[in-house]
Design a protein around this motif. Sequence first.
Motif, PDB file in Angstrom:
ATOM      1  N   ILE A 117       2.515   5.900  -8.089  1.00 38.94           N
ATOM      2  CA  ILE A 117       1.678   6.871  -8.768  1.00 38.94           C
ATOM      3  C   ILE A 117       2.517   8.154  -8.662  1.00 38.94           C
ATOM      4  CG2 ILE A 117      -0.218   8.486  -8.425  1.00 38.94           C
ATOM      5  CD1 ILE A 117      -1.497   5.936  -6.976  1.00 38.94           C
ATOM      6  N   ILE A 118       3.431   8.665  -7.866  1.00 40.78           N
ATOM      7  CA  ILE A 118       3.990   9.902  -7.862  1.00 40.78           C
ATOM      8  C   ILE A 118       5.247   9.484  -8.762  1.00 40.78           C
ATOM      9  CG2 ILE A 118       5.919  11.168  -6.414  1.00 40.78           C
ATOM     10  CD1 ILE A 118       3.878  10.525  -4.070  1.00 40.78           C
TER      11      ILE A 118
ATOM     12  N   ARG B  76       0.846  -1.368  -0.101  1.00 43.46           N
ATOM     13  CA  ARG B  76      -0.118   0.027   0.125  1.00 43.46           C
ATOM     14  C   ARG B  76       0.990   1.434  -0.014  1.00 43.46           C
ATOM     15  NH1 ARG B  76      -5.048  -1.600   3.956  1.00 43.46           N
ATOM     16  NH2 ARG B  76      -6.116  -2.729   2.427  1.00 43.46           N
ATOM     17  N   GLU B  77       1.784   1.333   0.788  1.00 41.77           N
ATOM     18  CA  GLU B  77       2.668   2.470   0.801  1.00 41.77           C
ATOM     19  C   GLU B  77       3.485   2.451  -0.578  1.00 41.77           C
ATOM     20  OE1 GLU B  77       5.534   1.845   3.948  1.00 41.77           O
ATOM     21  OE2 GLU B  77       4.277   2.384   5.488  1.00 41.77           O
ATOM     22  N   SER B  78       3.871   1.460  -1.238  1.00 45.28           N
ATOM     23  CA  SER B  78       4.454   1.415  -2.329  1.00 45.28           C
ATOM     24  C   SER B  78       3.682   2.009  -3.758  1.00 45.28           C
ATOM     25  CB  SER B  78       5.161   0.163  -2.861  1.00 45.28           C
ATOM     26  OG  SER B  78       6.150  -0.414  -1.952  1.00 45.28           O
ATOM     27  N   LYS B  79       2.390   1.571  -3.725  1.00 43.13           N
ATOM     28  CA  LYS B  79       1.423   2.113  -4.693  1.00 43.13           C
ATOM     29  C   LYS B  79       1.383   3.648  -4.616  1.00 43.13           C
ATOM     30  CE  LYS B  79      -1.951  -1.216  -5.970  1.00 43.13           C
ATOM     31  NZ  LYS B  79      -3.485  -1.473  -5.889  1.00 43.13           N
ATOM     32  N   LYS B  80       1.390   4.280  -3.596  1.00 44.71           N
ATOM     33  CA  LYS B  80       1.447   5.518  -3.614  1.00 44.71           C
ATOM     34  C   LYS B  80       2.627   6.368  -4.164  1.00 44.71           C
ATOM     35  CE  LYS B  80      -1.035   5.936   0.836  1.00 44.71           C
ATOM     36  NZ  LYS B  80      -1.069   6.243   2.440  1.00 44.71           N
ATOM     37  N   ASP B  81       3.883   5.543  -3.791  1.00 44.04           N
ATOM     38  CA  ASP B  81       5.141   5.910  -4.342  1.00 44.04           C
ATOM     39  C   ASP B  81       5.173   5.489  -6.179  1.00 44.04           C
ATOM     40  OD1 ASP B  81       6.300   6.548  -1.869  1.00 44.04           O
ATOM     41  OD2 ASP B  81       6.891   4.792  -1.549  1.00 44.04           O
TER      42      ASP B  81
END
Length: 658
Positions: A496-497, A489-494
């Motif tokens: 996208i950025i 979940r944390e990597s998904k945000k990274d």
Amino acid sequence: MAVGIPFSFCFALAGTLFIGYSINNITLAAVIIVMGIVVDDALVVAENIKRTASSGAPLYQAATDGTSMVFMPVIASILTTCLAFVPLLFFEGRFGAMVEFIPAVVTLMLTGSMLEALFILPGHLTLSARKSASSKREHWFEAWESFYAGILENLLPFRWLILTLFLLGFIATLLLAGSFLAFSMFPDEETREVRLTGESPPESTQYETANSTQPLENRIAKSIGKEVVGFRNEIAKSRRGSVAEDNVFRMRIEITPKESREKTADQLIEEWQEAAASSTTLSKLRFSKTRHGQESGSPVEVVIKEDNESTRRNAANALADAMKSVPGLTNIEQDQPKSSPEYRITLKRDKIKRLDIDPSQAAQTLRAALEGTILYEFSSDNEPVGVRFSLAEPSKQSLESLLEVPVENRGKYLVPLYSIIMVEKVEKPNSIVRRDRVRYTSIYADIDSKSGKSPLEIAETLEQEVFPAITSLYPSTILEFDGEILDSRESKKDFIISILSVLALIFIVLVLLFNSLRKALLIMLTIPFGLTGIIVAFILHGIEFYGFFAVIGALGLAGVIVNDAIIMVTRLDRETRKKDNGKNLEILISKAASTRLRAVLLTTLTTVAAMLPTAYGWAGYDPTLSQMMLALTWGLIGGTFVTLILVPCLYRIMITQT
């Protein structure tokens, strides 16, 4: 041209030494990523010099003119490839710390490639061309260039139809990806470690548990040197290494890489299950395969936070029971520490007050009964020696004997301790673990490979169907995910950025190169169409879950795939400027595009040839790099068709339409 590979490698080694990097799996992985890309610029420069020389230009002029024609496109292609990996510097967490070395190594390798291609290679070509200057034969590939030009000339009048077909294909692949592909931080690749947990009879000691597992150990030991590297059996240890019950054992079996054994991990597990089933003393046997990148080895890890021991245990038991009914979950295990009896002692305040006893006197008496009290000390040569007065050892063997010790009240009367003390026996854990200053218990679970579900899908099911019922029963309890689900979940945000950053940086470079928003947009359109190659390849290979490194491969592809488009558009620009009023543009674009066919195909072939062995494990399988290389390889192959067919059509539509 091949000299560029050792030159770039030595340049990167010197650079990494200067910035303090070491040679390790990650830096070597970065080298492997760009090993096929480092010769792309040399191929473009060499092909352009040869083509310029074949048109009749003097040797040195062909070297300078041919290099200058592609100087800026080569610089831009290097920049776009490097920029594609820059966002990895900003990934957070332990995976960010792992991949932050890749951008620097990639940049050093490509910088060395650029220096060799632009400043060393032209001199080499002039020396080699002198020996073959008398040869005026037509190159065999020119027939293929003419063939490609003829096909493209026939396709350009139908450019809108071709664009529509590409768009429909892109939409179709996106729909397929939504139906057949799911994200998992580390897909369930062939493991290198198998874990076995189980129990012996409840009253077994540690030695009896070890003896019960001995036949199973002997069976596994027969495979050492073949499929097994080694194994370790831990008795009375939890998953995290804390103390567990004496009848619990946990075995870790390291197996050889999959390319060096004939049996799969599942086949080995089946054999060991049959051997374990014959044991009459072992029960609750659970085999599981570890997950790459996770300390716990399980894809699902739930943390129950609660300071109250009883409430936390009840909540953990309720959650574990509920998880057993969730489809796709197997091997559900609680990481509960071993409990031991504890006696809580409280004072009967009403009796203490009535009997006129000082509470501190009761505490001192109990402490003296257990530990003794020092009456006096005398000096010795080294240190003082204390004389301790204590109860006889038989009086300390039971709590009842201790409580018969009298305590003196203020009236000098003796009162036994049991008359003023209450004793409560409770079970307390031998070890206490905290997170964010709150005690917690972990529950682990594996995912059945036949379920086709990813850890993120399981997490959504638990949050929607299981967690609300648990929190309603135990409102003070906090339920959280840890391990792979949290990292995903944390990597998904990274991600996208990172994707937005890569697209923005590449677009800026293209605008500066062509001084045109339309041309920059044209080249950027090759990126989403190139992704169709990745999606189709993964589906055809039967891959259900794409992982962390597959996304990194797609990010790298964004920088690599535009390189051929840059070379193509630069050539089309140069040739279409020679024609006024848009006459015979189809013929002109076809001829110009055909002159780039050799460079485009050669750069693709060299890059793909360098990546295929790693993608398919021909020289050794690495699950970390396999999906990344697979994404780069097939994405680049798909991007080549986009460059050769769609880019000329888009150029005709967007640039020369008016």
